[in-house]
Design a protein around this motif. Sequence first.
Motif, PDB file in Angstrom:
ATOM      1  N   LYS A 184       0.806  -1.223   0.000  1.00  0.00           N
ATOM      2  CA  LYS A 184       0.000   0.000   0.000  1.00  0.00           C
ATOM      3  C   LYS A 184       0.841   1.275   0.000  1.00  0.00           C
ATOM      4  N   ARG A 208       2.166   1.780  -3.456  1.00  0.00           N
ATOM      5  CA  ARG A 208       1.061   2.039  -4.384  1.00  0.00           C
ATOM      6  C   ARG A 208       0.615   3.500  -4.271  1.00  0.00           C
ATOM      7  N   GLU A 209       0.515   3.994  -3.042  1.00  0.00           N
ATOM      8  CA  GLU A 209       0.109   5.386  -2.821  1.00  0.00           C
ATOM      9  C   GLU A 209       1.102   6.366  -3.452  1.00  0.00           C
ATOM     10  N   LYS A 217       0.724   6.326  -7.241  1.00  0.00           N
ATOM     11  CA  LYS A 217      -0.517   6.995  -7.657  1.00  0.00           C
ATOM     12  C   LYS A 217      -0.395   8.514  -7.544  1.00  0.00           C
ATOM     13  N   LEU A 218       0.077   8.971  -6.411  1.00  0.00           N
ATOM     14  CA  LEU A 218       0.173  10.416  -6.203  1.00  0.00           C
ATOM     15  C   LEU A 218       1.157  11.069  -7.164  1.00  0.00           C
ATOM     16  N   THR A 238       0.961  15.502   1.457  1.00  0.00           N
ATOM     17  CA  THR A 238      -0.228  14.649   1.449  1.00  0.00           C
ATOM     18  C   THR A 238      -0.072  13.460   2.381  1.00  0.00           C
ATOM     19  N   LEU A 239       1.101  12.834   2.352  1.00  0.00           N
ATOM     20  CA  LEU A 239       1.324  11.627   3.153  1.00  0.00           C
ATOM     21  C   LEU A 239       1.974  11.914   4.504  1.00  0.00           C
TER      22      LEU A 239
END
Length: 191
Positions: free
Chosen positions: A142, A145-146, A149-150, A164-165
């Motif tokens: 995960k 993957r994040e 994607k971002l 964001t994270l």
Amino acid sequence: MNALSNAASLTLPGTIPGAASVDSLFASYRSRLFRLAYRITGNHEDAEDAVQETLYRVATKAHQFRGQSQFSTWLTRIAINQALTCLRQRKRDRAVSLDEYLAGDDDRPQFELRDSRPTPDAALYAGESKALLERCTTRLPKMYREIIKLYYVDELSIAEVRGTLNLTEPTVKSRLVRARRMLRDQLEAAR
């Protein structure tokens, strides 16, 4: 543009998080909206127009935001709609009447109409490649993957991903390198 500068002086309702005024809203979202609009329109001027119209609509219709979704989702949907409107407008403006052209002088150079759609082979290959990439991406842990994607899908900068994270910049960079390496290994194994 005058209406936009008048809208910039408005204050936004409390349901819009982190935006005391339209100016702060513009500063926060302008580059992200431009990237999105540019991806849709493929044209710098149309993307600028879409962003301006999006920000104007948000400024004048902020009271319609009900808070049932995230503000960024609402804003993104408006931007997508505006970019698609610009795209439709551009296509409508470029319409050429073949009847008028063909009824004219024979001295004019003839032009060839080309089918801009990809060939069936190219479409099949592109579809298979995209499906393979999506399958391999979903197999990543995960946190990787994040990051993928971002950074690649949402086209956020390293600093925006960091915010964001809630990670440090070196952490984002190292995870991005690891995610790319893992994705590359999975793609090579799948082929």
